[in-house]
Scaffold this motif. Structure first.
Motif, PDB file in Angstrom:
ATOM      1  N   VAL A 114       0.824  -1.212   0.000  1.00 38.39           N
ATOM      2  CA  VAL A 114       0.000   0.000   0.000  1.00 38.39           C
ATOM      3  C   VAL A 114       0.860   1.265   0.000  1.00 38.39           C
ATOM      4  O   VAL A 114       0.670   2.170  -0.793  1.00 38.39           O
ATOM      5  N   PHE A 115       1.854   1.293   0.897  1.00 37.37           N
ATOM      6  CA  PHE A 115       2.678   2.494   1.000  1.00 37.37           C
ATOM      7  C   PHE A 115       3.637   2.623  -0.180  1.00 37.37           C
ATOM      8  O   PHE A 115       4.087   3.732  -0.489  1.00 37.37           O
ATOM      9  N   SER A 116       3.971   1.524  -0.825  1.00 35.45           N
ATOM     10  CA  SER A 116       4.763   1.623  -2.057  1.00 35.45           C
ATOM     11  C   SER A 116       3.990   2.374  -3.126  1.00 35.45           C
ATOM     12  O   SER A 116       4.555   3.125  -3.931  1.00 35.45           O
ATOM     13  N   GLY A 117       2.662   2.182  -3.133  1.00 33.66           N
ATOM     14  CA  GLY A 117       1.824   2.933  -4.081  1.00 33.66           C
ATOM     15  C   GLY A 117       1.906   4.426  -3.835  1.00 33.66           C
ATOM     16  O   GLY A 117       1.986   5.231  -4.770  1.00 33.66           O
ATOM     17  N   PHE A 118       1.910   4.835  -2.548  1.00 33.00           N
ATOM     18  CA  PHE A 118       2.072   6.249  -2.210  1.00 33.00           C
ATOM     19  C   PHE A 118       3.422   6.755  -2.676  1.00 33.00           C
ATOM     20  O   PHE A 118       3.543   7.896  -3.145  1.00 33.00           O
TER      21      PHE A 118
END
Length: 299
Positions: A295-299
């Motif tokens: 999820v945070f890789s997407g950010f």
């Protein structure tokens, strides 16, 4: 199998694990908080180039000036002389980029002295100028005048915000850690377990802080993922990170310890309970961590 290997050599395992987290944690000591302005953007951006031209030709201080509020008998000789002394000192200081403008209310008991300052409102130069005004220039100029003088405006708001986040950070840490200690003590009827849990979570959070400083503030490896090295870490980031990371890690920590305690209540075997608890929760916790990474890789 992994748990059994670790438990056979607890000291070696602990030293290795703690060392991996302590090394990046040391960089947290070098953290500088504040707010990044257009200077943090890549030089190739036309928006940054235009911004720099505006600053050079017209001064950003025109849109984010220091606003000096003077409360008292503005028409009195003492206050008028104080204002004149302050204006004279500001003319000598290149931190101020234009002439001061004085506005007085109809009652003559309140005045606003507006003066442009160098740099954008969040820059170290602008906030440093506000600090100099409050601590040195104004006290020296208005001593004995009987007037109350306050400094506001965009750079002052930024300075006060940075100071507030720095002042309240240890208070928030103490509150969260203290409350966690009390709750864990009540749940597990132990002092060792909550102390260990808090230390482990603090270690992981400090390692995250250290990596933020290392990558974003110092620029180590920033280019690998297309990040931009910045002058300071945003003032809200440490508190935000602490809240999210400590909440998540403590959540799964209680989940793990709960399973260990359940097994121990059935078997009375400490070593077997730890191994079983780790085995049965390890996959779920690791899976949750991988979801977070994705999820945070997407950010």
């Amino acid at each position: 199998w992994i748990t059994a290997k670790v438990m056979k050599r607890p000291v070696i395992s602990a030293v290795l694990a703690v060392s991996v987290l302590l090394i990046p944690s040391f960089f947290y000591l070098q953290i500088k908080t504040g707010a990044n302005d257009m200077d943090a953007m890549p030089d190739t951006y036309q928006s940054k180039q235009g911004f720099q031209i505006l600053d050079r030709e017209f001064s950003l201080g025109l849109i984010s000036p220091a606003e000096i509020v003077i409360e008292g008998d503005v028409g009195s000789l003492a206050v008028q002389q104080s204002i004149a002394r302050l204006e004279e000192e500001m003319k000598k200081d290149d931190s101020f980029t234009g002439a001061a403008k004085l506005d007085v209310n109809s009652g003559g008991d309140l005045a606003l002295l507006t003066v442009p300052v160098a740099g954008s409102q969040d820059s170290e130069r602008a906030t440093g100028t506000i600090g100099n005004l409050r601590q040195n220039l104004i006290p020296a100029a208005f001593e004995g005048s009987g007037a109350r003088v306050l400094v506001t405006g965009p750079p002052a708001i930024s300075l006060d915000y940075f100071k507030m986040t720095d002042d309240y950070r240890p208070i928030v840490f103490a509150f969260v850690l203290g409350l966690s200690f009390i709750l864990l003590t009540v749940v597990f009827h132990s002092l060792v377990v909550p102390i260990k849990a808090i230390l482990m979570n603090l270690l992981s959070v400090s390692a995250a802080y250290g990596l933020v400083v290392l990558v974003f503030q110092r620029g180590v490896g920033a280019g690998l993922l297309g990040f931009q090295q910045v002058r300071v870490v945003e003032a809200w980031v440490p508190l935000f990170l602490f809240s999210v990371l400590f909440g998540l890690s403590m959540d799964y920590h209680v989940f793990l310890l709960g399973r260990i305690r359940e097994t121990y209540m059935k078997t009375g075997d400490n070593s077997e309970s730890v191994a079983t608890g780790l085995r049965t929760t390890g996959g779920i916790i690791t899976g949750a961590a991988l979801i977070m990474v994705a999820v945070f890789s997407g950010f």
